[in-house]
Design a protein around this motif. Structure first.
Motif, short mmCIF file in Angstrom:
data_model
loop_
_atom_site.label_atom_id
_atom_site.label_comp_id
_atom_site.label_asym_id
_atom_site.label_seq_id
_atom_site.Cartn_x
_atom_site.Cartn_y
_atom_site.Cartn_z
N LYS A 216 0.78 -1.17 0.06
CA LYS A 216 -0.03 -0.16 0.03
C LYS A 216 0.85 1.44 0.23
O LYS A 216 1.90 1.27 0.73
CB LYS A 216 -1.11 0.18 1.42
N THR A 220 -1.32 6.12 2.37
CA THR A 220 -1.67 5.12 3.44
C THR A 220 -0.83 5.57 4.43
O THR A 220 0.49 5.24 4.93
CB THR A 220 -0.84 3.77 3.24
N TYR A 224 -5.67 1.94 5.22
CA TYR A 224 -6.24 1.65 4.04
C TYR A 224 -7.56 0.87 4.17
O TYR A 224 -7.71 0.13 5.06
CB TYR A 224 -5.27 0.80 3.28
#
Length: 751
Positions: A216, A220, A224
């Protein structure tokens, strides 16, 4: 008091000459032979467990020879138990098909939560309280609050972990691997409109908080959320709902291909959603939305899987906008009135994607996904009324058209390092946003153009790669170290300059992660998570700042655990802290750059799931946060609109005779609306209820919102504005009124 991030380190361990050991492996499916992901497999004598992958497979290595009792459990399915025998240097394999059953928290096994495809709380919540509205989709994330303040068609304002995330600046949102966040958006950085997702088609909701996950990237920081739609429909669906304020909603989901063979290998379905409402405001909202989507999935063989998705979405609406408290108190308008009733907007999004998963003979898994998005946006707003232009008013229009091209791929494999198990994953990808005619201009009555504020073209490219290593020092203790590299190229061509000039700036960022997980028993897992995340700034900010403060880092740490108390209570809790180098954003509403300096947030999260009796469940999430602006003096260091105390929860019941439903609450405490807390955004407590009667072929439903008809303020801002009759501007709370008592009834047919 400052803290230091746990260092990204080197694994040190002693290699031992243990006796030859065996391997336990297998495949878990449902009764139709469809692989099940994240099924728990637990060896009781060794107090060790594993979870299945996307193909329903699992592997537990380094198992001493002997006989063992194992259990196989998955939320919503009947558990299975059996005895296996492990032999030296041999592989013991099983294949098990689970049958659907009730939701029992006794089936939950607490194992290492760091590397699961879907966390345990998410699995329970999606089974316990299915999502029926686009707002419910986001509310699945514990501690996440939303606010709508532009007629229902605009993306919701999001609050999480002490962040006023606006529309997505500090949370990474995905649907089927497609990014939802829009970089360098006309209305603001990270703008995330989830309205193209049909709630009834969602299969899994995966979420986690903090910047601790290598796959991610941008946005982030607070966390998330990833939404996965169904591979196959269990049955066809036709639903019709109607309610107050001229509300009408129709959802259809139809299987076009369904294998009649014993083994179901392929599926193809289409789904649609139509929604319209007049709204509860004095001015008719004229809101309508149309969603169409199709998904094809096939298992080419036992080792290959192909999925293709197509979707399109369009929406239009009128909005009453935010209103000042003084206009309501004076009687000039009602709390459901408007200063500028010509606000509104239109938006559309079309997606196409293909995903291919291949499993190697050595157990390695390749995943590859290509995607394309065509997106258009047009929003008309008026936040300050007659502050800047006392004759024509301050209405603005924000518009853009963009194409997004992207790819992400990964290879993961489990191997041995000495006598230790090592799970490795590497990933690469890119995202290219081609934004044409991103435009902010001054308008009147929605149609009359007055003057340009900003206009240009944006090209933004993000290349990324990551490596993630997880080492089991013991069967219960694991270390996870990861590193992510992101490289951005920002290009902006300002259309309002006399000569064509393209500004181009590039920047890279490394973000390490280091996590520790210890599974004490099948009922207790403890963890420490640490890492660095980031959010990028708008390309127009980058151009103005000549490359300074392009990628703002976030430093986070979580210390907590997941606990199963008896057979009926599940608790997840964490103490956490998150520091940001800079909250530095482009304010799309005014076309200006607005820095806000370093910030820190620390708090505690608590989630409880309790099965009181077999048919009655209680859930609650409580979140306490202390947000501070680090560069400001004490007493003037409040972060405007940052939530400090929130709680969401409720009771859900499921009777064997088909009656089911829930009574839920949402609470948000008072918040500072400005830096010295002299202006306060008032909190609220709301209650909603759902009652359903479900049979194999149909379902009747009644949904109520705000059952006590509380007069609450949904979105709130401390805004300086001026009314047409005023000589001087006034700074006070401007707000959108929250939904009054609302109900809708529906009927669904299954076939």
């Amino acid at each position: 008091m400052k803290y230091y991030l746990l260092h990204f380190g080197v694994f040190l361990f002693a290699l031992s000459n243990a006796q030859a050991q065996g391997t336990f492996t297998g495949v878990i499916t449902d009764s139709a032979n469809v692989p099940l992901t994240d099924v728990n497999i637990y060896i009781h004598q060794l107090k060790r467990g594993a979870a299945t992958d996307k193909f329903g497979r699992f592997k537990i290595q380094n198992v001493p020879p002997g006989q063992y009792d194992i259990s196989i459990s998955f939320i919503g399915y009947i558990s299975s138990s059996k005895t296996i025998e492990i032999k030296e240097e041999e592989v013991t394999a099983i294949k098990e098909a689970l049958s659907p059953g009730g939701l029992l928290l006794s089936d939950v096994v607490i194992t290492d939560q760091i590397d699961r495809d879907v966390n345990t709380i998410a699995q329970i919540d999606i089974k316990l309280r299915p999502i029926n509205t686009s707002q419910d989709i986001l509310r699945m994330v514990p501690g996440l609050f939303i606010a709508q303040h532009a007629g229902g068609g605009k993306a919701e304002q999001i609050f999480l972990r002490g962040f006023d995330i606006d529309h997505g600046t500090d949370i990474n949102l995905e649907v089927d691997g497609l990014p939802v966040n829009m970089v360098s958006h006309a209305h603001g950085q990270g703008y995330s409109d989830l309205h193209f997702l049909i709630p009834e088609i969602v299969e899994h909701v995966d979420f986690n908080k903090g910047p601790y996950y290598a796959d991610k990237g941008n946005f982030t920081t607070a966390g998330y959320a990833s939404f996965i739609t169904k591979d196959v429909l269990d049955q066809n669906l036709a639903k019709i709902e109607g309610g107050k304020f001229g509300t009408l909603r129709n959802v259809n989901a139809i299987n076009l291909l369904k294998d009649t063979k014993e083994e179901r290998k392929s599926s193809l379905y289409i789904a649609s959603e139509f929604f319209r409402t007049d709204g509860y405001l004095d001015n008719n909202q004229h809101f309508n939305r149309l969603n169409l989507m199709s998904r094809y999935s096939t298992r080419i063989n036992d080792n290959e899987m192909l999925t293709i998705g197509l979707s399109t979405f369009t929406s239009s609406w009128d909005a009453s906008g935010q209103i000042p408290e003084r206009a309501v108190e004076s009687g000039e308008i009602t709390r459901f009135g408007s200063i500028d009733p010509t606000e509104g907007g239109e938006t559309s999004r079309t997606n196409a994607w293909v995903k291919y998963i291949n499993t190697q003979t050595d157990g390695g898994i390749f995943e590859n996904q290509l995607y394309y998005t065509k997106y258009d946006f047009n929003l008309i707003s008026n936040f300050t009324f007659f502050l800047n232009d006392p004759v024509n008013g301050d209405q603005i229009t924000q518009r853009e058209s963009r194409n997004i091209y992207g790819y992400h791929g990964s290879y993961s494999r489990e191997s041995q390092l000495g006598n230790k198990s090592l799970q490795s994953k590497i990933g690469i990808g890119f995202r290219y946003d081609d934004v044409n005619d991103i435009h902010l201009y001054h308008t009147r009555s929605r149609k009359q153009f007055l003057n340009d504020v900003s206009r240009g073209d944006i090209d933004e490219t993000n290349l990324f790669a990551y490596i993630n290593e997880k080492l089991y020092l013991t069967p219960r203790l694991s270390l996870n170290a990861a590193m992510r590299l992101d490289h951005f190229t920002f290009n902006y061509a300002d259309a309002l300059t006399p000569d064509y000039k393209r500004q181009s700036i590039s920047k890279s960022i490394l973000t390490p992660k280091f996590n520790v997980s210890y599974t004490v028993t099948q009922n207790i897992n403890l963890f420490v998570k640490s890492g660095i995340g980031f959010h990028s700034n708008d390309t127009r900010v980058v151009a103005v700042q000549s490359g300074e403060e392009i990628l703002s880092k976030a430093y986070g740490i979580d210390i907590g655990g997941t606990f199963k108390i008896g057979n009926h209570i599940l608790v997840n809790t964490a103490l956490w802290r998150l520091d940001l180098d800079q909250e530095f954003v482009y304010v799309g509403d005014e076309g200006i750059v607005e820095p806000s300096g370093k910030t820190s947030r620390q708090g505690i999260d608590l989630s409880v799931r309790y099965q009181i009796v077999p048919w009655l469940y209680l859930d609650t999430d409580v979140n306490l946060t202390d947000p501070k602006a680090e560069d400001s003096p004490e007493g003037q260091d409040y972060i405007p609109l940052a939530p400090t105390f929130t709680s969401i929860g409720g009771l859900t019941f499921r009777m064997k005779n088909g009656l089911n439903g829930s009574l839920r609450y949402r609470y948000q405490g008072d918040r500072a609306a400005n830096e010295d807390n002299t202006v306060v955004a008032k909190g609220y407590f709301l209650a909603d209820a759902v009652l359903k009667y479900t049979r194999p072929r149909f379902e009747l439903s009644l949904t109520t919102e705000n059952i006590f008809n509380v007069a609450w303020k949904e979105a709130q801002f401390d805004t300086e504005s001026r009314l047409y009759t005023e000589t001087n501007p006034v700074s006070e709370i401007n707000f959108t009124p929250g939904t009054p008592f609302f109900f809708k009834a529906g009927v669904s047919f299954f076939f």
